[in-house]
Design a protein around this motif. Sequence first.
Motif, PDB file in Angstrom:
ATOM      1  N   GLU A  73       0.852  -1.206   0.000  1.00 28.31           N
ATOM      2  CA  GLU A  73       0.000   0.000   0.000  1.00 28.31           C
ATOM      3  C   GLU A  73       0.878   1.242   0.000  1.00 28.31           C
ATOM      4  O   GLU A  73       1.124   1.849   1.031  1.00 28.31           O
ATOM      5  CB  GLU A  73      -0.976  -0.010   1.186  1.00 28.31           C
ATOM      6  N   ASP A  90      -1.958   4.208   5.956  1.00 29.22           N
ATOM      7  CA  ASP A  90      -2.787   4.942   4.990  1.00 29.22           C
ATOM      8  C   ASP A  90      -2.028   6.178   4.517  1.00 29.22           C
ATOM      9  O   ASP A  90      -2.542   7.300   4.508  1.00 29.22           O
ATOM     10  CB  ASP A  90      -4.150   5.329   5.567  1.00 29.22           C
ATOM     11  N   ARG A  92      -8.381  -8.972   1.210  1.00 34.73           N
ATOM     12  CA  ARG A  92      -8.559  -7.535   1.375  1.00 34.73           C
ATOM     13  C   ARG A  92      -9.667  -7.023   0.454  1.00 34.73           C
ATOM     14  O   ARG A  92     -10.380  -6.093   0.792  1.00 34.73           O
ATOM     15  CB  ARG A  92      -7.247  -6.822   1.049  1.00 34.73           C
ATOM     16  N   ASP A 135      -4.642  -1.369  -0.258  1.00 41.14           N
ATOM     17  CA  ASP A 135      -5.769  -0.679  -0.887  1.00 41.14           C
ATOM     18  C   ASP A 135      -5.382   0.159  -2.099  1.00 41.14           C
ATOM     19  O   ASP A 135      -6.275   0.638  -2.812  1.00 41.14           O
ATOM     20  CB  ASP A 135      -6.449   0.246   0.126  1.00 41.14           C
ATOM     21  N   TYR A 136      -4.099   0.415  -2.306  1.00 42.31           N
ATOM     22  CA  TYR A 136      -3.724   1.265  -3.437  1.00 42.31           C
ATOM     23  C   TYR A 136      -2.249   1.104  -3.756  1.00 42.31           C
ATOM     24  O   TYR A 136      -1.505   0.437  -3.023  1.00 42.31           O
ATOM     25  CB  TYR A 136      -4.064   2.741  -3.168  1.00 42.31           C
TER      26      TYR A 136
END
Length: 542
Positions: free
Chosen positions: A69, A116, A290, A428-429
């Motif tokens: 991430e 994050d 996920r 997530d990215y």
Amino acid sequence: MLTPGIDRLLTRLPGHLGIRWVRSGKSRRVCLWLLCLALTWSSVTLGALPTLTVGTNVNITKSTANNAEETIAINPKNPLNLFASETASLATKYSLDGGLTWNNCNVTALGASIGDVAGAFDDYSNLFLVELSSSSFHVVVGLSTNGGATFSLLYQTASSGNDQPSVTVGPSSTSGQGSVWITYTDNTGSGRINAQGAAVTGLGHVGTFSAAQIAPGTSGANGGDYGDIVVGPSGQVMVTYQSVNGSEGPDDIWINLDADGLGAGGFGTQSIATATHVGSFSTIPAQPKRKIDAEAGLAWDRSSGPYHGRLYLLYTDRPSTNSPDTDIYVRYSTNNGTNWSSPVRVNDDPIGNGKSQFLPKMALDQTSGFIAVSFYDCRNSAGNNTTEVWATVSTNGGVSFLPNVKVSAGVSSALVSAIAGTSFDYGDYTGLTFYGGVFYPCWADNSNSTGNNPSGALSNFDMYTARVTVNLPVVMVNPRRSGKNFLVSVQTTVGKTYYLQSAPSLTNPFWTTGTNVVGNGLLQDLVDTNLATQKFYRVLAQ
Ligand SMILES: [Ca+2]
Ligand SMILES: [Ca+2]
Ligand SMILES: [Ca+2]
Ligand SMILES: [Ca+2]
């Protein structure tokens, strides 16, 4: 010394090259007009496309811990300066040699974080990092004024229970002043999309963040998440996000515009930019635990290129809910998101082959307006469950994308025990940054293709990057005079014929066709043996 005619000369002439030859009195000089970018735009006529060159894969972390991430950012004031970080283990690194070697950042001033992470450099060399605090998930904003070596705590939100912050930079609505903006999901407000901005006037000179502005329409059942934020050419700000429905889809991707940026006006009404069959938790074979969302992303062309002002939306879609055949799409808007173009499919593997592309990232080169997109790609995976990283570029304002290139040297998998046990998969990215014709995707890789992942192959991820260079086609070089001859060399393509034409002025509609050469794939000369006092030249290809 430019003559009055030069302004008219700077009119773009699609499909050909322009050169002005001036020969006057005792001083003889050549005014050359080389429209390299115009050549790219007119590449259909000239038969040459830009190409992408993928550099060596670099293992940024080389750590036994799991790294996934990612975010990556390039410093526009010093493009050899890069920053990268990741959520799984919070490796935070900077490079001063164009991404070849990486050093640890000192982020102790920011306190403990659960990640994050997202980072961005502005035009003053300010480097902003957002992440969530370990205590109550406040959004923490760090500032580095030394390329990432050390960070200070710039701001921390009062709200807690936040999710997926993003940070972006750009001009402000006040001339000569920059702005930095953050957005995040405020879960104490039932999934509200908040945004806050601050004026920036120099290196280390960042004003106070505005109070949290809520994007109207985002709360409760219509709460938004997994979004992005971007600043437009006049300091206007847009947020995007998708509904948090916790499902496989279908879903909508929303936008809100703050038309005056740091000015007193707030965000306008939300509107749907696109529907998608990728919900906020969509299962695909490569990311089974996920799951993925559509990873909506924004870019706004603030360059002086031909697509200045164009706004781009990136997202993931699939033919139907529950299909594993996810694809990457871009739409563009020329009116601040009021209307959007039809979607353009970015990945170029066969349509309907069932293979997943996911976790895309988009970045715009503000020196040219070119946009890059990179993503995980299962096109070469028989089981559609192992990944490579692929990327491409659009040089024509998102109308089409160049042939995709494979960026990762190896093949990675989240299905191995070390990763499956984390339930985090690839996260997530992914990361991507683009400046000066060079872009850097940043991804989680456990192929050990570089031979320096201390966990070995198909175990914990390391964070990887590679430099990808956009090569514009060189079609005209070395225009020159030799006695009474004017010569220009042209990079020719087989199947085309190249004509040298001249005219006494640009307002004269009659161009005299001189010599021509038949394209052979090599550099060839076109010659005019009748040089006059003043001539305008162009090269046509057909
Ligand atoms: Ca996350
Ligand atoms: Ca405003
Ligand atoms: Ca696909
Ligand atoms: Ca690692």
